[in-house]
Each structure stands twice: as structure tokens, then as C-alpha cells.
Write an enzyme that holds these catalytic residues in place. Structure first.
Site, PDB file in Angstrom:
ATOM      1  N   ASP A  88      19.151  23.461  -6.522  1.00  0.00           N
ATOM      2  CA  ASP A  88      18.655  22.156  -6.957  1.00  0.00           C
ATOM      3  C   ASP A  88      19.074  21.949  -8.403  1.00  0.00           C
ATOM      4  OD1 ASP A  88      17.331  20.961  -4.799  1.00  0.00           O
ATOM      5  OD2 ASP A  88      15.726  22.454  -4.978  1.00  0.00           O
ATOM      6  N   SER A 132       5.569   0.882 -20.392  1.00  0.00           N
ATOM      7  CA  SER A 132       4.943   0.466 -19.133  1.00  0.00           C
ATOM      8  C   SER A 132       6.011   0.464 -18.055  1.00  0.00           C
ATOM      9  CB  SER A 132       4.312  -0.922 -19.269  1.00  0.00           C
ATOM     10  OG  SER A 132       5.157  -1.900 -18.719  1.00  0.00           O
ATOM     11  N   HIS A 152       6.188  -1.331 -15.697  1.00  0.00           N
ATOM     12  CA  HIS A 152       6.526  -2.695 -15.305  1.00  0.00           C
ATOM     13  C   HIS A 152       7.668  -3.252 -16.152  1.00  0.00           C
ATOM     14  CE1 HIS A 152       6.038  -6.629 -13.666  1.00  0.00           C
ATOM     15  NE2 HIS A 152       5.867  -7.153 -14.890  1.00  0.00           N
ATOM     16  N   SER A 179       9.368   0.408 -24.354  1.00  0.00           N
ATOM     17  CA  SER A 179       8.320   0.820 -25.284  1.00  0.00           C
ATOM     18  C   SER A 179       8.815   0.503 -26.690  1.00  0.00           C
ATOM     19  CB  SER A 179       8.040   2.325 -25.150  1.00  0.00           C
ATOM     20  OG  SER A 179       9.168   3.066 -25.573  1.00  0.00           O
ATOM     21  N   ASP A 204      10.797  24.324  -2.209  1.00  0.00           N
ATOM     22  CA  ASP A 204       9.352  24.479  -2.250  1.00  0.00           C
ATOM     23  C   ASP A 204       8.614  23.461  -1.405  1.00  0.00           C
ATOM     24  OD1 ASP A 204      10.025  22.382  -3.817  1.00  0.00           O
ATOM     25  OD2 ASP A 204       9.101  23.128  -5.661  1.00  0.00           O
TER      26      ASP A 204
END
Lengths: 569, 682
Positions: free
Chosen positions: B312, B382, B384, B388, B518
């Protein structure tokens, strides 16, 4: 050792290798069912055979069916040859009026020819009728060699294929090996031999005037044709009792070299054919080189031992410059006699052009050790390749572990089943050779056959069982083999050496064919380079030295030291 | 990174003491029959002992010699047993510690798990050993979790140090990838309801105990194949020795059974036969010390064969988070101004990305950290707006996703777009910064490749192992990271089924695959892979599907696991080679000794110039016994594995163990002979 001698050896071996590579390509093409040079001429004949025999050439067999076909074929060959010998007295083509061959001798001879051994406990000209010779022995010279080639290809297919339930069709392999490989080459070699002076006639004998103007009757016959398949099929049963030492079997130094070439060429070609079959020429080349090294090492030791001459004779003023000429032909000399001896035992041929019994102790050690190794350098037709591959499997198993992977050879993982089968096969040789030798030296009937006492006598018995187990057929001479004890035990040894050995090999073929092919990576150790060749040689020497060192120490090795101390037998 | 549990000293006094006792117990022929080579040695030791007793009673003067041979043959068997016992002893301490956690805990079982009655749940106290799969138990703070299971309700912090050795608690909760709990671990806070998944006696801890003790050890496939080889050699040498007797009689030599047996034991591969099971146990033990539990020895062997590693990206190849790597101001904005704006906009950003911008600004451009005054108005990120920033007097600094910032910008300069495109193509994430609606430039966030990972992949490549990166990134990003990390291949935008398909494809091509995972959705791929390493933090499904569990949950350990598997096979191969190569010298010691009376000329073969025939035979037998003891450390530690190509590895091992195996006994037997004759033992 002289430059001329070394040059003779080199010329023969170079001629073998030069011819073996293309011949290998041809053999591989033929046995893999591809189109080859002779297809246009022989394909109709081949098809006719299949129609007569009711064989569908496209129908492949599992390893077990393949093995059963091979065993059934060999059993029929054995029974018919046995019957032929026993009944020859009442059958036609028996001008000398020979009676039936005694049961134990017929048993021994039948096995001998069916297993490609050609051990002869008889003199052909005073035992076998023309019919037995032609219909029985000569036919098996071809068929037993073809059977060997077929089995080698079953194993080669095991490596070449992936997840396949079948390993080929025995009847097809047998037909193709005979028709496309052995017959054509035999015809060519026979014609060359005729050109070199080997008789090929249906006349029974000729009369010659000796230098003293006396008349001498010399027997002749269709010698050249027999001679060719004797060498090419690594059979070894000669037309004359003296085998290739006889002037009519091998009249000149040139014919001698041609015969050595003929007995080596197909086994070496089979190694190359294997490379082509697994689509990696280098794999076949590595095997051929390893075979060549074992062969050359043996030749050189034997040549050195013979060329040095007998120190005991030198001490009493005999000229040692020609080397040890006892039991050797003057027209061949020491070098090519040593080459012949190593080649005939390195293959499972068993033809001789000199008395191995008369070799120096260390010179005689070479043919003996060659056979104890199972005649793998380069081995009998087919038998050499599968014998060698078996050792490669064992070598790769230990070496593969040392690089930190589950061992694999040519992409086939070697697991418990293969190891079990390989060890079963490998066990057969010491079991047969050492147990029969041990029994023979304990029995009065075994010892009565000896000509020589002391270590030399032991060598003679050891040699006989090595030769029989190995399906070689050469005799050290000195041992009277035509007794109930030796006829029977040598016969059993030949059976074990051929069938008990090859059945596990064919099972491995089946097991490999069914396996996936593992992809190679940098982590896979390469099996085509010098490292692998060195590893193979190391494993072969150590494995066989460990098995036979005690017996050899009590035979030729101690004889050598005794000779140096002035004791002979 | 993985932490290695310190191995007890090779010759820890307590282990040695216990192993010495065990070595005697292991003389039981029923147990020894598992090991054909040593079994044969034991049988012939008994025979020689009988001859010794006869010699003693007959007072024929041979007792001193046959007694010594008998003693050393027994030592050979004992040393082999001892090797196995030492290997087992090293795992036993760990097993004892584990066993304590399995003690008879009480569990509170829900009487009616499906709660059909709809009444208040009722519990009954039962012994943990009586729990069956499907039972539901309640575990509260301070309780030991009674057995393996799946959390079906609740969330709790659990101390798993009993298994992992890691004392920091982990969170276990219902649903998701953190629902598996292991029996023997302790709930620290809150409560959980656990549905039991393991039958009594087959819990994770039970299996671990069995594994570290090597109690139910079965021969692994390769070990089996090697045993067959060794048994075959033993039979061959039996034939050689038995038939030597008639050959000797023919040659006029009289051999005693004692010397023939001495020869036999010297020839059969007792060295590797004696060490074989110790090597296997030690290999497993090495893995356990790396905090990896393999469910079978077969898996450890398979690890050595692995051709392809599926890794991974996140956490294995890269650090988990993207980090700032470069500041790209647009034309007309000085780097100084841009970096300052980016720095200010990120000061309050506590995400790893924000911190990395601050760190880069300081380290690369050399800013000191300014303090935001109380007038600063922080605009938190946010999901949305994907923006920032911070509002300072007169300055509105914003940073965020390129399209979000650009949407509010007055204009989008061409070089800005070019920079964004370049960064995207390189596999990075562009982050735009604006001041008062003006685009200042782009911050290049990229996946940071772990520093040593590239050299590790190079090492893997040298071993012949292909590395494949699995990532959810788009193909362009994936390609860029793959190139930088030096992996051989990648699967981009990978879904669980892609992994499975890739594994199948590789296996079809004849390759062995290792992977770690996992999540429950990793389970099919883990099961399909030849070596599937499940993380201890993973789900029960993942742990069941894999054939190894990594207690540290460190995916980079796959690399060590492969090396351990290879080491195991190498050690076997090397010691086999050594064992067989030893026989050459033993022949040169024993054969002249056996026959020198019959053929004095054979003295020429006594190349070691050993003092007397009896001394030669005794010395060879002593060497044969002592070499087992001498090689125990190597068998336990394993032959050093180097990530070089197979050919180089083979050349090296052939030289050390093949050639060394031929030469070493010549020296060893000679030295022992000197000692034996100096002490007048023969």
C-alpha cells in the site's frame, strides 16, 4: 601423452560437438512432431505404421499410460527374443545347425538386448543362428535405443509443458525415433564404414593367403550395417567377438575415430535437443558442456595412465614410450584407445577396441567409474539425458535452497514427491551394483568365474555389475559370465538398471508436466552458466565418489598402490 | 518502524539447563522416529553399546575402544536432540508469558443475544473456556477479554500489550476496520459487547503458544523434501556399509561391526539431520521476534519464494500525509511575499499539511515564526468551502483547493495555471494562496517518500523481487510517486477487487505474491496471496484470511519477512551441503584405517597422517558429533542473507559451505587425532 595423441582426441570430440548441435535440433523437431528435413519422404511410411498398429498419433498418454506402453513393449520384446533363442534349432535360417540357447543364457541375452545393454555372455558366431541375429538382436539394437530416446523426451516434455496431464505418446515417439533418427543416420554411417573398408556382404567367409602362403579362412558378413547401429544406438554388441578391435569391424585409425564419433554423437545431440525442447538453447548447452567435461577428464586420466606405461615393465628395460600397449591395437595406439574406453563407458555403448582388463589400474578405474556414475557423460541414447537430468534435479534441490528459495529447475518446483522419486531412482544403482558384488564375492560360484585374484578380481566383478546395471554391456573381460549365477544376477541387474530406474523418472515427468511453470527472476539461480555446470560436476563427483569409494579403494586404487610396490595379480 | 524483540543469548544458562534435560527425554525412539537420520544413529548406537558390553564381559581388550565409540555415538544423538531442545527453549519463555493471559477468566455471557423478549439484557457468569463461537459477552473496564471476537456494540480503549508488547492502548469499536478483539487483552475504559469467533483452544493466543513452542510443529513441504533426500542418502550409505563387509572379507580384512557402524554414522548426514528441526523452529522464532506470527511454517517458506510484493502506498512507501515541498509564486509576486502570505495563512492550521507549510517556510526560505496578534481572525478549514485562512487588518489571506480559491479570484494568471498543471502532473497536490482576492501563487504539496524506502526497493530488486504499489491516487499521481519511490509497477485508483485481480494475474504467470492488509475488504486478496500479512489492528476477517499477523501493524515488515523466509531455506541448504561435503575427509580418515592391515600399501591414502587406525576412526566419530554442537549457533541464527542475485549468493555459499565443508573436517579430524593420541585414548 603426445601432442598427436591429444590432437586425435580433440579432433574426434570437436567433430562430435559440431555435429551434435544441429543434429539435436533435428531430433527435437522430429520428436516434438514438427516438420523436418525427412518429413516429405518418411511421413507416409510413418502414417502407414500407425494405421497398421491402430495407433492414433494425436492421442497423448499420461505418464502412467506411457510407462505401461513402454513396459508392455519391452515385455513383448523380451518374450519374443527369449522364444526365438530357445526355438532357433527348429526355425529356419540356421545353416550352422545351432540348438536352442540354454534358458539362463537366453534369459540374460533377451534382457541384455531389450534394455540396450548388449552384455554378451556368448560368442555370436558359435551360439546364435542367422535368424536370431537378424530378427532378434539387430531389431532390438534399434528399438531399445529408440525406447531410450522416447523416455528422455517424455521427461523433456515434463519440463517444457505446464499443467498438462500428458507427456506424449510412446508409440509415436518410438516410431519417430527409429524411423527419422536411427535408421537414416545408421545408413549413412554404414556406407561411410564400407568406404573405409568394412565388409558388407552376405557371403559367409573368404579365404586368404598369409605371408607364409598358408590358406586361412576368415569369416565376414554384413558387418558395416551392424557396426553403425552398434555405435549409434549405444548398443555395443559386436559382429565379431573381438568387437571394434577386429580389423573387419574397424580397419583403420580413421574408422576407429568414426566409430567413437558415432557412439558419442546422438547422446550429445540429445542434450541439445533438450535445450531446444524447453525453448532455451543454453540449458541444453550447459548439460552438454558438463557431460563433455566429465568425459574429457576421464579420457585424460585414462590416457595419462596408459601413456605412462607399466613401471614394472619399464624397470626391466621395456621401452615405455608407446605406453601400456598390452591388449591394445597397434593401429589405434594409446590415445584413441583411452578415448574409446572412456566414450564407450561414458555412453552406455559397451563396444570396445581394447581390453579394458589390461589397462593400468588407474586407466581401468576410468571406465569403471564412468559406469558407476551411471554412464551419464554423455550417456546412452536417451538414457544419458534422463540420467543426467535426474542428477541435475538433485543438484538444483540443494543449490536452490542455498539461494533461499524452494528449489526449482526450468521453472518446475522440486517438492517432496519429485524428491522421493529421484531418490528411488538414484538408490537403484548402489543397491544393484554393491549388493550383487557383495554377494558374488561371498559365494563360491561367484568366485569360481574369476581369472584374477586379489583387487583385480574384485574389479572384474564390480565392473560386470556396474556394466549390467548401467545397461552398458562392456566387459572388463577376465570374468566368465556364462554361469547360472552370473546369467541370472546380471540379468536382474540389467532389469533394475533400466526399468526400476526409469519408472520413477517417467513419474517425475508426469509430475512436472502437471505443475505450473514458475517465472524466473534474478532470485532464481541460473541453470545455464558456468556456476551451474560447476555445481553439477561437484554433485556428481561427490555423490558417486561417496557411494563407491570403499569398493574402488579395495579394487583399482589399492591395485595401483600394490603395483607401485611391485605386487601384481 | 518495526521493533525487534531481543533474543535471549544463544547459550542462556536456563535454556541450556532445560535443553540438556529435554535432550535426554527426546531419546525416546518413538519421538526420534520422526527424524530418520538420527533414529538410525540411535539404533546403531544401541548395537555398538551391546558390543561394548560383550567386549567388557569377554575382556577381549576391545572394550576401551568400542566403549568410546558407543559413547560418542550416543553423544551424536544427544547433541542433535539438544539442538532441537535449545531451539524450542528459546520460544518457551515467550509461550509461558502468553499462557498467563489465558488463565481461567470469568466471562459475562448474554443469555439471549437476539433479545427476542425485548426485555432488559440478562448475563450469566461462565468460564472463558466454555465460550462457543456465536456467544456474546459484555466486557467492562479492567476485564480481560475472554476470547477472540468481534465488537458488535460499544467502543473501548484496549490494552493489547499482552500480545503486541506495545503498551499504548488502542481503540476497538463496533463496525469498521477496528472491530476485532483478541482474547487475553484488557479493556481499559468504557465497555464493549463482543461476539465470540474462536472455538475454545483455538484462539489467537492458543495458536501463538503452540507456534512459539513448536509443539504441534509439522514438517513443512520443503523440510519434508529435504528429509526425503537425507533418508535416501542414509539408505545409500547403509547399503555401502553393509556391502563393505563382504568386500572386506574378500580382501582378507576383518572388520568389526563397531567400526562399520562408526563408518556408517560418519557417512550419513547426521549434521543436517540433527540440526534440521532446530533450523525450522529457529526460523519461526526469528519471525516471532520480529513480532510477526505465522500460522504455519509453510507460510514462512513461501515468504522465501515470493516474487512480487504488493505494498500500500500510504504508510508503507510514503508517510501518511502530504507535505509542502515547493513555493511557486506567480509573476509579479516576490517569493518573499508569497512565502510570508502562505506562512501566515497556515499558522493556525494544525493539520499535518499546514504544519508542513510552516516548516518548509522556515527551513527553506528562512523565516522566523511570526506570532499572530489578537487582532487576527482565524478562518478554520471547512469541508464545504475547502478553504482556510486568516483575516488580518487589511489583509484577507486564504489558502485552499485551487478551484475553490480561483473561483473567488479576480483573475487567473497564465503562469498560475501552468504551475498548477505541472504540479498535478508530477503527482502533487497544488494548494492556492490568495491575498485580498488576488492569486499569489501555488504551494506544491506532495507525498513524501520515506527516506530509506528507495534503497530497500533496490535491495528487493537485487533479490529478484518485484514491488508493486497500490494506491487510490489517479494514474498520473501514482506514476509519479512510483517513479520516485522506485517501485516496479503500480495499481492506481485501486479497489479491493483490483488487488485480487492483480494477484490472480501474477499467480497465473507462475509468481508468488505477498501483500499486507487490514480491512475486511482486503480479506479476499489476503487469502488469495501466497503470503498474506494481516495487521494486528485490522479486522477479524483480515486476520483470519492472512497466513501471518504482524503485531506491530507495520506494513514495511514484508521485506523482513521475505528475508527471514529466505534465510530459513538458505540455512537448510548450506548445512546440507556442508554435511555431505564433510564425508570426503571422513573417508580419507576411515578407509585406510579399515584396510591398512590387509593392504599396508593403503597407508598412502592416510593423507592426514593420523596416528593409528583406531585413533583415526575415533577422531572421525568425535568430529562428527562435535560438529553438531559447533553448528548450533549457526542453525539458530541462520546463514546471513544478502540481497544480491541468486548466482552471487550461490557462489558465496558454495565456497563457504561446499569447499569449506570439504576442507574443515581434514583440519578438525587431524586436531582431534592429535588430542586423542596425546591422551592415549586410542
Amino acid at each position: 601423452m603426445t601432442a598427436i595423441g591429444l590432437a586425435q582426441i580433440a579432433i574426434v570430440l570437436i567433430a562430435v560437438i559440431v555435429a551434435a548441435a544441429p543434429l539435436g535440433g533435428y531430433i527435437s523437431r522430429v520428436l516434438n512432431g514438427e516438420r523436418s528435413l525427412l518429413t516429405p519422404a518418411l511421413a507416409p511410411v510413418e502414417r502407414a505404421f500407425y494405421r497398421c498398429a491402430g495407433v492414433d498419433p494425436a492421442q497423448e498418454q499420461s505418464w502412467l499410460a506411457y510407462t505401461m506402453a513402454m513396459l508392455a513393449f519391452s515385455l513383448v520384446g523380451f518374450l519374443s527374443l527369449f522364444a526365438l533363442q530357445r526355438l532357433q534349432g527348429v526355425l529356419p535360417l540356421n545353416p550352422q545347425g545351432f540348438g536352442g540357447v540354454p534358458a539362463d543364457l537366453a534369459f540374460n541375452t533377451s534382457i541384455s538386448f531389450v534394455t540396450n545393454t548388449n552384455w554378451q555372455n556368448y560368442s555370436g558366431e558359435t551360439t546364435m543362428s542367422h535368424l536370431t541375429q537378424m530378427l532378434g538382436l539387430t531389431v532390438h539394437n534399434f528399438l531399445s535405443a529408440a525406447t531410450g530416446l522416447a523416455m528422455a523426451f517424455a521427461l523433456a516434455r515434463g519440463f517444457a509443458r505446464a499443467e498438462s496431464p500428458t507427456v506424449g505418446n510412446f508409440w509415436v515417439d518410438l516410431t519417430r525415433a527409429t524411423l527419422y533418427v536411427l535408421l537414416p543416420i545408421s545408413i549413412v554411417v554404414a556406407l561411410v564404414l564400407v568406404a573405409l573398408g568394412v565388409p558388407q556382404t552376405l557371403q559367409g567367409s573368404i579365404e586368404a593367403s598369409t605371408l607364409e602362403s598358408a590358406k586361412q579362412v576368415l569369416s565376414i558378413g554384413p558387418v558395416a550395417s551392424q557396426e553403425a547401429i552398434k555405435e549409434l544406438g549405444t548398443n555395443g554388441g559386436g559382429f565379431f567377438n573381438a568387437n571394434s578391435a577386429h580389423p573387419f569391424e574397424s580397419p583403420s585409425a580413421l574408422s576407429n575415430m568414426l566409430e567413437i564419433w558415432a557412439l558419442l554423437v546422438i547422446p550429445f545431440a540429445t542434450a541439445f535437443a533438450f535445450g531446444r525442447s524447453v525453448v532455451d538453447f543454453r540449458q541444453g548447452r550447459a548439460i552438454a558442456i558438463a557431460m563433455l567435461i566429465v568425459l574429457v577428464a576421464g579420457v585424460l586420466v585414462a590416457y595419462w595412465a596408459e601413456a605412462s606405461g607399466n613401471p614394472l615393465l619399464t624397470d626391466i628395460g621395456v621401452d615405455s614410450s608407446p605406453g601400456n600397449m598390452e591388449g591394445k591395437e597397434v593401429r589405434f595406439g594409446v590415445a584413441t584407445s583411452a578415448l574409446f574406453a572412456a566414450s564407450t563407458t561414458g555412453t552406455s555403448c559397451g563396444a570396445v577396441n581394447a581390453m579394458h582388463d589390461s589397462f593400468m589400474p588407474l586407466g581401468g578405474l576410468i571406465p569403471l567409474f564412468n559406469m558407476l556414475m551411471g554412464s551419464i557423460a554423455p550417456g546412452g541414447v536417451g538414457a544419458g539425458l534422463y540420467g543426467f537430468l535426474l542428477l541435475a534435479i538433485i543438484a538444483v534441490f540443494v543449490a536452490g535452497l542455498m539461494v533461499g528459495r524452494t528449489p526449482e529447475y526450468l521453472g518446475k518446483k522440486i517438492e517432496a514427491r519429485e524428491m522421493k522419486l529421484a531418490m528411488l531412482a538414484v538408490l537403484i544403482y548402489p543397491l544393484s551394483v554393491l549388493c550383487f558384488t557383495g554377494a558374488s564375492v561371498m559365494l563360491k560360484t561367484g568366485l569360481d568365474s574369476l581369472n584374477n585374484a586379489g583387487p583385480h578380481g574384485l574389479s572384474e566383478i564390480l565392473y560386470a555389475f556396474a556394466s549390467a546395471t548401467d545397461n552398458n554391456g562392456s566387459a572388463f573381460a577376465g570374468l566368465t559370465g556364462n554361469t547360472l549365477w552370473y546369467n541370472t544376477t546380471l540379468g536382474v541387474a540389467m532389469l533394475l538398471g533400466r526399468f526400476a530406474f526409469v519408472i520413477p523418472v517417467l513419474a517425475i515427468a508426469g509430475s512436472f508436466a502437471a505443475k505450473k511453470k514458475v517465472a524466473a527472476s534474478v532470485g532464481t539461480f541460473p541453470t545455464h552458466g558456468p556456476l551451474f555446470i560447476g555445481l553439477l560436476l561437484g554433485v556428481i563427483i561427490i555423490l558417486y565418489l561417496l557411494q563407491y569409494f570403499p569398493a574402488l579403494a579395495l579394487g583399482p586404487i589399492v591395485e595401483h598402490f600394490l603395483m607401485l610396490a611391485g605386487k601384481t595379480f | 518502524m518495526s521493533h525487534k524483540v531481543a533474543a535471549p543469548g544463544l547459550f542462556d544458562a536456563a535454556i541450556i539447563k532445560r535443553a540438556a534435560v529435554d535432550a535426554l527425554k527426546k531419546l525416546d525412539p518413538r519421538r526420534l522416529a520422526r527424524n530418520p537420520v538420527i533414529f538410525v544413529t540411535e539404533v546403531v548406537s544401541a548395537v555398538v553399546t551391546a558390543f561394548f558390553l560383550r567386549d567388557l564381559l569377554a575382556q577381549n581388550g576391545a572394550a576401551f575402544f568400542s566403549g568410546q565409540i558407543a559413547a560418542w555415538l550416543w553423544f551424536t544423538v544427544l547433541f542433535a536432540n539438544f539442538a532441537e531442545a535449545v531451539a524450542e527453549g528459546r520460544g518457551r519463555a515467550q509461550a509461558d508469558a502468553l499462557r498467563k493471559t489465558r488463565s481461567d477468566t470469568q466471562a459475562r455471557r448474554l443469555i439471549d443475544p437476539e433479545n427476542k423478549s425485548g426485555m432488559k439484557e440478562v448475563y450469566e457468569g461462565v468460564s472463558a473456556l466454555d465460550l462457543k463461537p456465536g456467544d456474546v459477552v459484555l466486557v467492562e473496564p479492567g476485564d480481560l477479554i475472554p476470547s477472540d471476537g468481534e465488537v458488535i456494540e460499544g467502543v473501548a480503549s484496549v490494552n493489547e500489550s499482552a500480545i503486541t508488547g506495545e503498551s499504548a492502548p488502542v481503540i476497538r469499536e463496533a463496525g469498521g476496520d477496528r472491530s476485532a478483539v483478541t482474547g487475553g487483552t484488557t479493556v481499559l475504559s468504557d465497555w464493549i459487547k463482543v461476539k465470540i469467533t474462536a472455538a475454545p483452544g483455538s484462539t489467537f493466543i492458543d495458536r501463538m503458544i503452540a507456534l512459539v513452542e513448536g509443539a504441534q510443529r509439522q514438517k513443512t513441504p520443503n523440510e519434508l523434501a529435504l528429509s526425503i533426500l537425507l533418508s535416501g542418502l542414509t539408505i545409500i550409505f547403509l547399503i555401502v556399509c553393509v556391502t563393505l563387509w563382504p568386500l572386506a572379507v574378500y580382501s582378507g580384512a576383518t572388520l568389526s561391526i563397531t567400526v562399520l557402524i562408526a563408518l556408517l554414522v560418519c557417512l550419513i548426514p547426521t549434521t543436517i539431520g540433527g540440526l534440521l528441526s532446530a533450523i525450522g523452529i529457529a526460523g519461526m522464532d526469528r519471525l516471532i521476534r520480529f513480532n510477526v506470527i505465522a500460522t504455519s511454517g509453510r507460510a514462512v517458506e513461501a515468504a522465501g519464494d515470493v516474487d512480487t510484493l504488493l505494498l500500500d502506498k500510504t504508510g508503507t512507501i510514503t508517510f501518511g500525509n502530504r507535505m509542502a515541498d515547493e513555493f511557486v509564486p506567480v509573476q509579479g509576486v516576490s517569493e518573499q511575499a508569497f512565502v510570508e502570505a502562505a506562512l501566515l495563512a497556515s499558522l493556525a492550521d494544525e493539520t499535518p499539511e499546514g504544519r508542513s507549510i510552516v516548516a518548509l517556510a522556515k527551513s527553506v526560505v528562512g523565516f522566523t515564526t511570526p506570532k499572530l496578534g489578537p487582532e487576527a481572525q482565524i478562518v478554520p478549514f471547512s469541508a464545504h468551502t475547502r478553504i482556510s485562512g486568516v483575516d488580518l487588518p487589511g489583509r484577507t489571506l486564504r489558502k485552499g483547493a485551487v478551484d475553490a480559491i480561483a473561483a473567488h479570484a479576480q483573475s487567473v494568471p497564465v503562469d498560475f495555471e501552468r504551475a498548477v498543471e505541472r504540479i498535478s502532473r508530477a503527482g502533487g497536490t497544488p494548494l492556492a494562496v490568495s491575498e485580498n482576492g488576488r492569486l499569489l501563487g501555488v504551494i506544491h504539496l506532495k507525498d513524501i517518500i520515506k527516506p530509506d524506502i528507495k534503497s530497500r526497493f533496490a535491495a528487493l530488486r537485487a533479490m529478484g523481487i518485484k514491488t508493486v504499489m497500490v494506491t487510490g491516487d489517479n494514474p498520473i499521481t501514482a506514476a509519479a510517486i512510483a517513479g520516485e519511490a522506485g517501485v516496479d509497477d503500480f495499481i492506481a485508483q485501486a479497489k479491493p477487487e483490483d488487488k485480487l485481480a492483480y494477484i490472480r494475474k501474477e499467480q497465473q504467470g507462475g509468481r508468488l505474491i505477498a501483500m499486507c492488509g487490514d480491512g475486511t475488504n482486503d480479506a479476499p486478496a489476503l487469502a488469495q496471496a501466497d503470503v498474506g500479512v494481516a495487521m494486528q489492528t485490522g479486522t477479524q476477517a483480515a486476520r483470519e484470511a492472512g497466513n501471518m499477523v504482524d503485531l506491530d501493524s507495520d506494513p514495511t515488515k514484508l521485506i523482513e519477512i521475505v528475508a527471514i523466509g529466505k534465510q530459513l531455506l538458505m540455512t537448510r541448504g548450506s548445512l546440507t551441503t556442508f554435511s555431505i561435503a564433510n564425508d570426503v575427509a571422513k573417508y580419507f580418515a576411515i578407509i585406510p584405517a579399515l584396510f591398512v592391515v590387509a593392504y599396508p600399501e593403503l597407508e598412502a591414502m592416510n593423507v592426514m597422517k593420523l596416528a593409528s587406525p583406531q585413533s583415526a576412526i575415533l577422531s572421525a566419530v568425535i568430529f562428527n558429533a562435535l560438529i553438531i554442537i559447533a553448528l548450533i549457533p549457526l542453525a539458530l541464527k541462520g546463514v546471513a542473507y544478502r540481497p544480491v542475485g541468486a548466482a552471487a549468493l550461490l557462489r558465496r555459499n558454495l565456497l563457504i559451505f561446499g569447499l569449506g565443508g570439504v576442507v574443515a573436517p581434514f583440519i578438525g579430524i587431524k586436531l582431534i587425532d592429535l588430542a586423542v593420541s596425546a591422551m592415549h585414548l586410542a
